[in-house]
Scaffold this motif. Structure first.
Motif, short mmCIF file in Angstrom:
data_model
loop_
_atom_site.label_atom_id
_atom_site.label_comp_id
_atom_site.label_asym_id
_atom_site.label_seq_id
_atom_site.Cartn_x
_atom_site.Cartn_y
_atom_site.Cartn_z
N ASP A 148 36.62 35.97 42.99
CA ASP A 148 37.26 36.60 44.16
C ASP A 148 38.59 35.57 44.34
O ASP A 148 39.62 36.36 44.78
N TYR A 149 38.63 34.25 44.01
CA TYR A 149 39.93 33.63 44.20
C TYR A 149 40.95 33.49 43.00
O TYR A 149 41.93 33.25 43.26
N ALA A 150 40.18 33.47 41.79
CA ALA A 150 41.06 33.32 40.67
C ALA A 150 40.74 34.13 39.54
O ALA A 150 40.50 33.69 38.42
N ASN A 151 40.87 35.42 39.70
CA ASN A 151 40.33 36.47 38.79
C ASN A 151 41.44 36.36 37.83
O ASN A 151 42.53 36.94 37.99
N PRO A 152 41.08 36.21 36.46
CA PRO A 152 42.37 36.36 35.37
C PRO A 152 42.47 37.55 34.90
O PRO A 152 43.18 37.68 34.20
N SER A 153 41.93 38.52 35.43
CA SER A 153 42.02 39.88 34.71
C SER A 153 42.49 41.05 35.56
O SER A 153 41.89 41.12 36.84
N TYR A 154 43.57 41.85 35.24
CA TYR A 154 44.02 42.98 35.82
C TYR A 154 43.09 43.95 35.88
O TYR A 154 43.18 45.06 36.72
N ALA A 155 42.15 44.03 34.92
CA ALA A 155 41.37 45.04 34.75
C ALA A 155 39.96 45.16 35.67
O ALA A 155 39.30 46.17 35.68
N ASP A 156 39.77 44.32 36.28
CA ASP A 156 38.86 44.11 37.22
C ASP A 156 39.11 44.85 38.27
O ASP A 156 39.80 44.65 39.27
N SER A 157 38.11 45.80 38.75
CA SER A 157 38.39 46.72 39.78
C SER A 157 37.46 46.25 40.91
O SER A 157 37.85 46.92 42.17
N GLN A 158 36.65 45.45 40.90
CA GLN A 158 36.25 44.54 42.06
C GLN A 158 36.89 43.46 42.85
O GLN A 158 36.75 43.52 44.19
N PHE A 159 37.78 43.02 42.08
CA PHE A 159 38.52 41.68 42.74
C PHE A 159 39.88 41.91 42.47
O PHE A 159 40.15 42.39 41.30
N PRO A 160 40.93 41.40 43.38
CA PRO A 160 42.25 41.44 42.97
C PRO A 160 42.59 40.39 41.91
O PRO A 160 41.75 39.29 41.75
#
Length: 536
Positions: free
Chosen positions: A380-392
Motif C-alpha cells: 500500500d505505501y511502499a510498493n516496489p513494483s510497477y507491475a502490481d495492478s492492485q497498488f500504485p
C-alpha cells in the motif's frame, strides 16, 4: 492539447492541434517584445560560421518576451511562429486572429536576471520530455563506510530516436541545442559532481526548498551515500556492563507499557511497534521470558486487525484508488487522520511493518498467518513494483524531491506537505527490516536506498543548520527546524500546535536504530543551544 509538466523544468510545454491559443494573466501586461536571436550568444562571432548560423535561425522557434506589472518577465516560444498582440490589459492572442494553430507553445519565467537567462534558455528551446523514469543502483562490493547508490533520472524527449525535432534549433556548433534543460534542488547540488552544473547557468530562480540550479542533459546521475549497514540492532554493540540495567528497565516497561487499546490504525500501530521494540531489546539482552511474553502479546493484538478483521475499525481494500484503508476512514474523510483518503499511510503502516518484521525475524511460525496482510500494507505505501495492478508504485515517495509527501487526496492551498520526518524514516526502515526478515535481499537493498534518500532530504529541508536555513528559506524564516514542509512554504509549526517541543519532537519520533540517520549532532546542538553556548 497535451501539456507536458515535469518537475524541475524551466519550460512548460503545450502540444496543440488546430487550436486558437489565448493567454491570460491576473496581472496587467506592460510590454510584449518579439526577440531576435543573437548569433554571438551561440558562440559564432564572425565569418562564415556566423553566416551559416544566421541562415539557420530563420527556422528557429520564435521568442517573445512579456513583462507584467508585478515585475516578472516571461519567455514565450512558439513553432510555427506566432506574432502575439495584446488584447486588453491582461490577454495575448495571435495577431493573425483565430486561425487554427498546430504546433508547440513553451513558456518560461525569466527569473531575476532576464537578459542573461534568455541567452541561456534560447539554446534549449524546443526540447521537452515525453517520459521520465528513475533507477536506483546500489554500488556492489562495498561494505561499511563509503557505500553508495547511483540515482539516475532519465528523460525521454521529443527529439529521441528520430522523434520530432522540428522545433529544435540545432546548428552544428551548438552541442547543447537538443539537450533537456532541468533545474535541480539543493540536496541534488550537494551530491552532484560539480561538472554536472551548467555554466554559465540560470540565475535568480528559487523554489520553496531554496535556490534552483540548472543542469543540461537527458540523464542526471548522482551518488546517494548509504550511511552504514542498517539492522534490527543498533550501530554499536551493547556493552556487557549495561546489560543488567537495560534488562531491569525492560521489566518495568513490559509491566507498564504493553496494553494496546487504540481503535485507529495510527495509534494501534504505535502501540504494537512499542511492544515489538521491547521484544527486540529482550532478544538482545537475552531475556527469553520477557521475549516470550511480548511475542504472545504482539500476536494477540495483531491477529484481530490483520487476520480475523474482528477489530472495531477493520481495514478494507479500496477499489477506487487501490489501497488498504480503515472502514471509518472510508466512510468519513476526517476520521483516522484522513486515513481513508490516503493521508499518512507510510506513517501508520510503517509501525505495523516494524512489528511484523521483528516477529518474522524471531518466530517465523508465529508470523506466518500475518505475512500476507502485512505484505499488503507494505504494498500500500511502499510498493516496489510497477507491475502490481492492485497498488500504485511507492505511493508517498517523491524521487525528485528525495522524500515523501504525507498528504493524500486532500487539496491544500499550499500544495502537498509532510510533517514528521521521524515517522517517514521509520516507514522505510521498517520496510527494509521486513524485506530482510523475509530474505528478500534485492528488495531490502531498494528500501535501504529510499531510507537514505529520505534521511538526506530530511536533514536538508526539515533539519537545516541555521546557515542552511537562511540560504534556503530566507527571511522571515529564522529557525533550524521545519515543522511542516509544504510544496510552497516552510512552517515552524505542526498540525497539533506551535510549541517548539512539538516541532522538534515530531521530527525525531520514534527512536529506533535508524534515528541516527536523521539526527545530526550539529543540528541537535543548535536546537538545544541556539545562542551558541556550550551544550556540554
Amino acid at each position: 492539447m497535451a501539456a507536458r509538466f515535469y518537475k524541475g523544468l524551466p519550460f512548460v510545454t503545450y502540444e496543440m492541434t488546430s487550436m486558437a491559443p489565448v493567454l491570460t494573466t491576473i496581472h496587467a501586461i506592460l510590454k510584449v517584445e518579439q526577440l531576435a536571436l543573437t548569433v554571438n550568444s551561440y558562440g559564432a562571432n564572425s565569418g562564415a560560421n556566423a553566416t551559416k548560423l544566421a541562415s539557420q535561425m530563420a527556422d528557429h522557434p520564435s521568442l517573445t518576451q512579456v513583462t507584467l506589472n508585478d515585475g516578472s518577465q516571461w519567455l514565450l516560444v512558439t513553432k510555427p511562429t506566432i506574432q502575439w498582440k495584446q488584447t486588453g490589459n491582461s490577454q495575448l492572442t495571435p495577431a493573425s486572429g483565430s486561425a487554427p494553430f498546430t504546433g508547440i507553445l513553451q513558456m518560461a519565467h525569466l527569473g531575476d536576471n532576464p537578459s542573461s537567462n534568455t541567452n541561456v534558455l534560447q539554446a534549449y528551446v524546443g526540447t521537452y520530455p515525453t517520459e521520465g523514469s528513475v533507477t536506483y543502483a546500489k554500488i556492489a562490493n562495498k561494505q561499511g563506510s563509503g557505500r553508495s547508490a547511483d540515482i539516475v533520472y532519465f528523460y525521454k524527449t521529443n527529439t529521441d530516436g528520430g522523434g520530432d525535432t522540428s522545433m529544435v534549433y540545432s546548428p552544428s556548433s551548438v552541442s547543447t541545442s537538443m539537450q533537456l534543460l532541468t533545474f535541480v534542488l539543493p540536496h541534488h547540488v550537494d551530491l552532484l559532481p560539480s561538472s554536472s552544473i551548467l555554466s554559465p547557468g540560470l540565475s535568480g530562480y528559487r523554489s520553496a526548498k531554496g535556490p534552483l540550479t540548472a543542469v543540461a542533459g537527458n540523464i542526471i546521475t548522482y551518488s546517494q551515500p548509504l550511511d552504514g549497514t542498517q539492522s534490527f540492532e543498533g550501530q554499536h554493540t551493547m556493552p556487557a556492563s549495561d546489560k543488567a540495567s537495560i534488562q531491569k528497565q525492560l521489566l518495568i516497561d513490559v509491566a507498564a507499557s504493553t496494553n494496546v487499546t487504540a481503535p485507529d490504525p495510527y495509534f494501534f500501530g504505535k502501540g504494537i511497534a512499542k511492544i515489538a521494540r521491547l521484544y527486540q531489546i529482550a532478544q538482545e539482552v537475552g531475556d527469553s521470558v520477557s521475549a516470550a511474553t511480548l511475542k504472545d502479546k504482539l500476536v494477540a493484538y495483531m491477529k484481530p486487525w490483520l487476520v480475523t478483521c474482528s477489530n472495531s475499525d477493520p481495514l478494507v481494500y479500496d477499489t477506487t484508488w487501490g489501497g488498504v484503508v480503515s472502514t471509518a476512514g472510508l466512510a468519513d474523510p476526517s476520521a483516522d487522520f484522513g486515513q481513508g483518503r490516503y493521508n499518512d499511510h507510510h506513517f501508520h503502516y510503517g509501525y505495523h511493518l516494524y512489528a511484523g518484521a521483528v516477529l518474522a525475524k524471531y518466530d517465523v511460525n508465529a508470523f506466518a498467518p500475518l505475512r500476507e496482510p502485512l505484505s499488503q500494507l507494505l504494498r500500500d505505501y511502499a510498493n516496489p513494483s510497477y507491475a502490481d495492478s492492485q497498488f500504485p508504485y511507492m505511493r508517498h515517495f517523491d524521487p525528485y524531491d528525495g522524500h515523501s509527501w504525507a498528504a493524500g487526496l486532500f487539496t491544500f492551498a499550499d500544495g502537498r506537505n509532510q510533517e514528521s520526518t521521524g515517522e517517514a524514516i521509520n516507514a522505510y526502515y521498517s520496510a527494509y527490516l521486513y524485506a530482510l526478515a523475509l530474505g528478500l535481499q534485492e528488495t531490502a537493498d531498494f528500501y535501504e536506498i529510499i531510507l537514505n534518500m529520505e534521511a538526506t532530504s530530511g536533514r536538508r529541508y526539515w533539519h537545516p543548520t541555521l546557515a542552511q536555513a537562511k540560504a534556503q528559506y530566507i527571511a522571515p524564516f529564522t529557525h533550524n527546524a521545519v515543522g511542516i514542509l509544504w510544496a510552497s512554504k516552510a512552517d515552524f509549526a505542526t498540525f497539533f500546535g506551535a510549541n517548539p517541543e512539538f516541532i522538534y519532537g515530531i521530527q525525531m519520533i520514534p527512536f529506533t536504530p535508524a534515528t541516527r540517520l536523521l539526527l545530526a549532532a550539529d543540528w541537535v546542538k543548535e536546537a538545544w543551544c541556539p545562542d551558541g553556548s556550550s551544550c556540554a
